[in-house]
Scaffold this active site. Structure first.
Site, PDB file in Angstrom:
ATOM      1  N   SER A   1       0.820  -1.246  -0.182  1.00 19.83           N
ATOM      2  CA  SER A   1      -0.129   0.166  -0.110  1.00 19.83           C
ATOM      3  C   SER A   1       0.785   1.111   0.105  1.00 19.83           C
ATOM      4  O   SER A   1       0.482   2.210  -0.570  1.00 19.83           O
ATOM      5  CB  SER A   1      -0.893   0.079   1.152  1.00 19.83           C
ATOM      6  OG  SER A   1      -1.682  -0.959   1.374  1.00 19.83           O
TER       7      SER A   1
ATOM      8  N   HIS B   1      -0.466  -2.016  -7.337  1.00 18.41           N
ATOM      9  CA  HIS B   1      -1.154  -1.840  -6.312  1.00 18.41           C
ATOM     10  C   HIS B   1      -2.601  -1.937  -6.539  1.00 18.41           C
ATOM     11  O   HIS B   1      -3.149  -1.051  -7.117  1.00 18.41           O
ATOM     12  CB  HIS B   1      -0.849  -0.465  -5.652  1.00 18.41           C
ATOM     13  CG  HIS B   1      -1.525   0.019  -4.481  1.00 18.41           C
ATOM     14  ND1 HIS B   1      -1.963   1.167  -3.978  1.00 18.41           N
ATOM     15  CD2 HIS B   1      -1.932  -0.835  -3.412  1.00 18.41           C
ATOM     16  CE1 HIS B   1      -2.436   1.124  -2.817  1.00 18.41           C
ATOM     17  NE2 HIS B   1      -2.579   0.095  -2.504  1.00 18.41           N
TER      18      HIS B   1
ATOM     19  N   ASN C   1      -2.778   6.726  -1.578  1.00 16.55           N
ATOM     20  CA  ASN C   1      -2.596   6.355  -0.205  1.00 16.55           C
ATOM     21  C   ASN C   1      -1.686   7.553   0.520  1.00 16.55           C
ATOM     22  O   ASN C   1      -1.890   7.823   1.567  1.00 16.55           O
ATOM     23  CB  ASN C   1      -1.687   5.206   0.359  1.00 16.55           C
ATOM     24  CG  ASN C   1      -3.011   4.008   0.043  1.00 16.55           C
ATOM     25  OD1 ASN C   1      -4.172   4.253   0.007  1.00 16.55           O
ATOM     26  ND2 ASN C   1      -2.783   2.692   0.139  1.00 16.55           N
TER      27      ASN C   1
ATOM     28  N   GLU D   1      -2.555   1.035  -9.480  1.00 17.41           N
ATOM     29  CA  GLU D   1      -1.283   2.014  -9.513  1.00 17.41           C
ATOM     30  C   GLU D   1       0.005   0.835  -9.924  1.00 17.41           C
ATOM     31  O   GLU D   1       0.192   0.056  -9.242  1.00 17.41           O
ATOM     32  CB  GLU D   1      -1.035   2.468  -8.132  1.00 17.41           C
ATOM     33  CG  GLU D   1      -2.199   3.656  -7.957  1.00 17.41           C
ATOM     34  CD  GLU D   1      -1.934   4.584  -6.315  1.00 17.41           C
ATOM     35  OE1 GLU D   1      -2.292   5.338  -6.204  1.00 17.41           O
ATOM     36  OE2 GLU D   1      -1.144   3.725  -5.519  1.00 17.41           O
TER      37      GLU D   1
HETATM   38  N1  LIG Z   1      -6.547  -4.885   2.813  1.00 13.14           N
HETATM   39  C1  LIG Z   1      -6.403  -3.618   2.162  1.00 13.14           C
HETATM   40  O1  LIG Z   1      -7.556  -3.062   2.084  1.00 13.14           O
HETATM   41  C2  LIG Z   1      -5.262  -3.627   1.082  1.00 13.14           C
HETATM   42  C3  LIG Z   1      -5.470  -2.725   0.010  1.00 13.14           C
HETATM   43  C4  LIG Z   1      -4.469  -2.597  -0.994  1.00 13.14           C
HETATM   44  C5  LIG Z   1      -3.239  -3.011  -0.654  1.00 13.14           C
HETATM   45  N2  LIG Z   1      -3.015  -3.501   0.485  1.00 13.14           N
HETATM   46  C6  LIG Z   1      -1.680  -4.149   0.897  1.00 13.14           C
HETATM   47  O2  LIG Z   1      -1.628  -5.961   0.386  1.00 13.14           O
HETATM   48  C7  LIG Z   1      -0.805  -6.348   1.327  1.00 13.14           C
HETATM   49  C8  LIG Z   1      -1.637  -7.784   1.921  1.00 13.14           C
HETATM   50  O3  LIG Z   1      -2.801  -6.982   2.587  1.00 13.14           O
HETATM   51  P1  LIG Z   1      -4.029  -8.004   3.186  1.00 13.14           P
HETATM   52  O4  LIG Z   1      -4.771  -7.000   3.802  1.00 13.14           O
HETATM   53  O5  LIG Z   1      -4.351  -9.011   2.244  1.00 13.14           O
HETATM   54  O6  LIG Z   1      -3.039  -8.875   4.410  1.00 13.14           O
HETATM   55  P2  LIG Z   1      -3.773 -10.184   5.137  1.00 13.14           P
HETATM   56  O7  LIG Z   1      -3.237 -10.022   6.426  1.00 13.14           O
HETATM   57  O8  LIG Z   1      -5.284 -10.216   4.878  1.00 13.14           O
HETATM   58  O9  LIG Z   1      -3.120 -11.264   4.328  1.00 13.14           O
HETATM   59  C9  LIG Z   1      -1.708 -11.483   4.223  1.00 13.14           C
HETATM   60  C10 LIG Z   1      -1.552 -13.093   4.086  1.00 13.14           C
HETATM   61  O10 LIG Z   1      -0.122 -13.088   3.784  1.00 13.14           O
HETATM   62  C11 LIG Z   1       0.090 -14.340   4.538  1.00 13.14           C
HETATM   63  N3  LIG Z   1       1.702 -14.384   4.895  1.00 13.14           N
HETATM   64  C12 LIG Z   1       2.199 -13.893   5.921  1.00 13.14           C
HETATM   65  N4  LIG Z   1       3.604 -14.017   5.881  1.00 13.14           N
HETATM   66  C13 LIG Z   1       3.734 -14.879   4.687  1.00 13.14           C
HETATM   67  C14 LIG Z   1       5.061 -15.362   4.170  1.00 13.14           C
HETATM   68  N5  LIG Z   1       6.201 -15.107   4.687  1.00 13.14           N
HETATM   69  N6  LIG Z   1       4.833 -16.042   3.077  1.00 13.14           N
HETATM   70  C15 LIG Z   1       3.584 -16.322   2.490  1.00 13.14           C
HETATM   71  N7  LIG Z   1       2.642 -15.771   2.886  1.00 13.14           N
HETATM   72  C16 LIG Z   1       2.643 -15.058   4.061  1.00 13.14           C
HETATM   73  C17 LIG Z   1      -0.838 -14.391   5.713  1.00 13.14           C
HETATM   74  O11 LIG Z   1      -0.901 -15.939   6.063  1.00 13.14           O
HETATM   75  C18 LIG Z   1      -2.001 -13.798   5.259  1.00 13.14           C
HETATM   76  O12 LIG Z   1      -2.865 -14.846   4.760  1.00 13.14           O
HETATM   77  C19 LIG Z   1      -0.411  -5.498   2.353  1.00 13.14           C
HETATM   78  O13 LIG Z   1       0.992  -5.162   1.742  1.00 13.14           O
HETATM   79  C20 LIG Z   1      -1.198  -4.372   2.181  1.00 13.14           C
HETATM   80  O14 LIG Z   1      -1.094  -3.062   2.644  1.00 13.14           O
HETATM   81  C21 LIG Z   1      -4.244  -4.259   1.426  1.00 13.14           C
END
Ligand SMILES: NC(=O)c1ccc[n+]([C@@H]2O[C@H](COP(=O)([O-])OP(=O)(O)OC[C@H]3O[C@@H](n4cnc5c(N)ncnc54)[C@H](O)[C@@H]3O)[C@@H](O)[C@H]2O)c1
Length: 685
Positions: free
Chosen positions: A143, A164, A215, A176
């Site tokens: 993000s 993104h 963001n 993005e």
């Molecule tokens: N949630 C949102 O609204 C949103 C929007 C855009 C971008 N993002 C970005 O996307 C990314 C993920 O966010 P999310 O909300 O899906 O998080 P989340 O916590 O829901 O999911 C992350 C996943 O990664 C897994 N994980 C952790 N360590 C790991 C590893 N070493 N190898 C493989 N898998 C691993 C976890 O088990 C989990 O299932 C972040 O960088 C976040 O900033 C999130």
């Protein structure tokens, strides 16, 4: 010439003339992290026809992701967005694994979506880099984190890019696309095309910067909403009530509860480190995280979520906050993004509309407001919250808001930078092209510039003086020409091509002149083609006597696809080397070929075994000791001049060269060593 990425039966057009040859033919997508974003991203790829492997370290996360994807596909069938068959085949295109190696096998594009922690992401990128195919593109769904920082954890920063997606990826249209400082432009272009194939609207961020566009704008809002609570200006229900009275579907605190208060707190913490300590001023969100009040996911945040919905007390909207506060803050961040060269006004507007689900964005609003209104509002907020983030951006302080949002500011401020070649101020000539004299009569010339060793005017000047120095140095017999890091040279530095046609022509002549001097230098020269040898980089390689290459180097002339022609002798050297037919094909189609193919058709003389630089230095050492220097010098001259002469003239030149060599000590030494079955010791006379 069009090529296609083949994705599970669906053919996707990619690349016009000069389209990138990034090897994604029949290649699958790997998504790492199967959480909120990862499962949705993987589903989107599968629905769009790609083969996808979704990987997560935790088995329960994989099970949950499978169930979420199935449920989402079922819902799409129910709503008539997919047929049952389409949903089933999308699911069949997906595989799920806990094994990183299996996920990476055969991947052409990897999208990382693990939690937003720099350290975690760096370690995951390192692992991905060690297991993914060398030519795979590694993308992050981060993000906020600068892509350059993630790319630094890999051995292929030029193939790392930000991709993104917004939440939920199946619904939100915006992606993005963010190049890191070293990302090859073709990699970003390829990802933009993939976004198109997913039915998404890509916005190409121009410069890597924390939070990119949406963001970054969000972060100022988040800080504002945190400071409102810190200073007890109003309560969350009062402020949410105000936001809804302005037509927003959700208030800021309800939304933060929904996505996670930790996300807001982490983002402020990241911006305080990456952009300005002033983002660290907000306290309430961080203390809520400490108390475990993360919102919906822990059942309590600003509101009680125990029923699965926010229990928001009905209160009157506050009159302590105005919509102008939000407008001014968002306009301010937008102007900073324009000033910093991160994004154009059009892309900011598009990003905010699509990424924040708004009917219009800050650029539209700014056009309806006066500079004075925005400036005084920002000064008021900066002083009220004692926070420099809210202070007017430079253009607003100087009364140039309209110039900024109309795109005139960027142009006016770019002009001087474009006239002065960037690296002449940033690095000395010695730094941009390094000359080393190695043992055994070998010298090494290394182009060392950020962004893929692009050749600037300064690089040409330095090469010119190096050629003169090496020509005069009798000790040096063979010269290796290479690029610093994994890339040889991806071409000319086009950022300098902003002048008059005459200046542009001069730059072309200068390049051709320098490369001609290199090609005529009386030493055996070896180019080390690795990573990319494109455009001016390929012309540099063609100006050397011997070309060694890594099998996976990308070789080509992208010039026509950019409205140019190879202008540093490539259009002349390539047909002489390969014949008109092969050369025409490569130049006119801008097609890129790999080192292996370049070897087959005769551009490359030898494919390197092992590290191409080490291979070239070893070869140079052998040539420096085995080949008589004066004979080498004359042979080069015969080859170069001979190609421009008639057969009779060429044969006469040959005879004269033989006559000259007859008088050299080296000829006697060569013959006597041959007859005595020993290694000759040439003196160069
Ligand atoms: N949630 C949102 O609204 C949103 C929007 C855009 C971008 N993002 C970005 O996307 C990314 C993920 O966010 P999310 O909300 O899906 O998080 P989340 O916590 O829901 O999911 C992350 C996943 O990664 C897994 N994980 C952790 N360590 C790991 C590893 N070493 N190898 C493989 N898998 C691993 C976890 O088990 C989990 O299932 C972040 O960088 C976040 O900033 C999130």
């Amino acid at each position: 010439m069009k090529s296609t990425i083949v994705s599970g039966g669906k053919r996707i057009k990619r690349g016009g003339a000069g389209g990138s040859q990034i090897a994604m033919e029949n290649r699958k997508i790997a998504v790492v992290g199967a959480g909120d974003m990862g499962h949705g991203i993987a589903e989107l790829f599968a629905v769009s026809g790609f083969q996808v492997t979704l990987m997560d370290k935790f088995p329960q996360a994989i099970e949950k992701a499978k169930a979420r994807v199935s449920a989402s596909l079922a819902k799409m069938v129910e709503r008539g967005k997919l047929t049952r068959e389409q949903a089933d085949s999308a699911f069949a295109r997906m595989s799920f694994t806990g094994d990183m190696g299996a996920a990476m096998s055969g991947a052409g594009l990897v999208v990382e979506a693990v939690p937003e922690s720099l350290e975690l992401k760096k370690s995951v990128f390192k692992e991905i880099d060690s297991l993914a195919p060398r030519d795979a593109i590694l993308a992050s769904n981060t993000s906020n984190i600068k892509i350059t920082d993630l790319a630094a954890a890999t051995s292929r920063p030029e193939r790392v890019v930000g991709m993104h997606f917004f939440n939920p990826p199946m619904v939100m249209k915006l992606v993005e696309v963010i190049p890191g400082e070293q990302t090859h432009p073709e990699v970003a272009r390829e990802v933009v095309e993939v976004c198109g194939a997913l039915g998404r609207t890509p916005v190409r961020v121009q410069k890597d910067s924390p939070g990119f566009i949406v963001n970054r704008i969000n972060a100022a809002d988040t800080l504002f909403f945190c400071l409102l609570l810190d200073r007890q200006v109003a309560t969350p229900p009062q402020i949410d009530s105000f936001a809804k009275s302005q037509g927003l579907p959700m208030g800021p605190y309800e939304l933060l509860d929904f996505v996670g208060v930790d996300i807001g707190a982490d983002s402020l913490a990241y911006f305080s480190k990456a952009l300005s300590p002033e983002y660290g001023k907000g306290k309430t969100f961080a203390s809520m995280v400490k108390e475990g009040r993360l919102g919906k996911k822990t059942g309590r945040g600003f509101y009680d979520w125990s029923t699965g919905r926010a229990d928001i007390p009905k209160v009157d909207p506050t009159d302590k906050v105005s919509i102008m506060d939000i407008f001014a803050l968002e306009i301010n961040e937008s102007v900073k993004l324009i000033e910093e060269g991160v994004a154009s006004p059009e892309d900011i507007e598009k990003g905010v509309v699509l990424g924040m689900n708004r009917p219009f964005g800050p650029i539209t609003v700014a056009k309806d407001l006066s500079n004075a209104e925005v400036k005084s509002k920002l000064e008021e907020l900066a002083s009220k919250f004692d926070c420099a983030v809210f202070a007017p951006a430079r253009a607003i302080a100087e009364g140039k808001l309209r110039d900024a949002v109309d795109g005139r500011l960027a142009k006016a401020e770019d002009a001087p930078a474009k006239q002065a070649p960037k690296d002449q101020t940033a690095a000395s000539g010695e730094e941009v092209v390094k000359l080393e004299k190695l043992a055994g009569g070998v010298a090494r010339v290394t182009i060392s510039r950020p962004k893929l060793n692009l050749i600037s005017a300064q690089v040409l000047d330095r090469l010119d003086s190096i050629v003169a120095e090496l020509t005069a140095d009798r000790e040096v017999r063979a010269v290796v020409v290479t690029g610093a890091g994994p890339v040889f040279c991806a071409g000319a530095d086009l950022s300098q091509f902003f002048g008059t046609p005459a200046a542009f022509m001069d730059f072309a002549r200068k390049g051709a002149r320098t490369l001609r001097k290199l090609s005529e230098m009386p030493k055996i020269t070896i180019a080390v083609m690795k990573g990319y040898a494109l455009g001016g980089g390929l012309e540099l390689a063609l100006s050397c006597d011997v070309r060694v290459a890594a099998e996976d180097v990308e070789v080509g002339f992208p010039e026509l696809s950019r409205g140019l022609v190879p202008a540093w002798s490539g259009s002349q050297r390539l047909p002489r080397l390969l014949g008109v037919s092969q050369a025409s094909f490569l130049i006119l189609t801008s097609q890129r070929i790999k080192g292996k193919r370049a070897h087959e058709i005769g551009i490359v003389n030898q494919l390197a075994q092992g590290d191409p630089d080490e291979f070239a230095v070893k070869l140079a050492g052998e040539l420096a000791s085995n080949q008589a220097p004066v004979a080498a010098m004359l042979a080069k001259s015969l080859i170069n001049k001979g190609s421009e002469a008639s057969m009779d003239e060429g044969l006469e030149m040959e005879a004269m060269a033989a006559g000259i060599l007859f008088a050299t000590e080296d000829l006697k030494e060569g013959i006597s060593a041959f007859l005595g079955k020993r290694k000759p010791e040439f003196k160069g006379r």
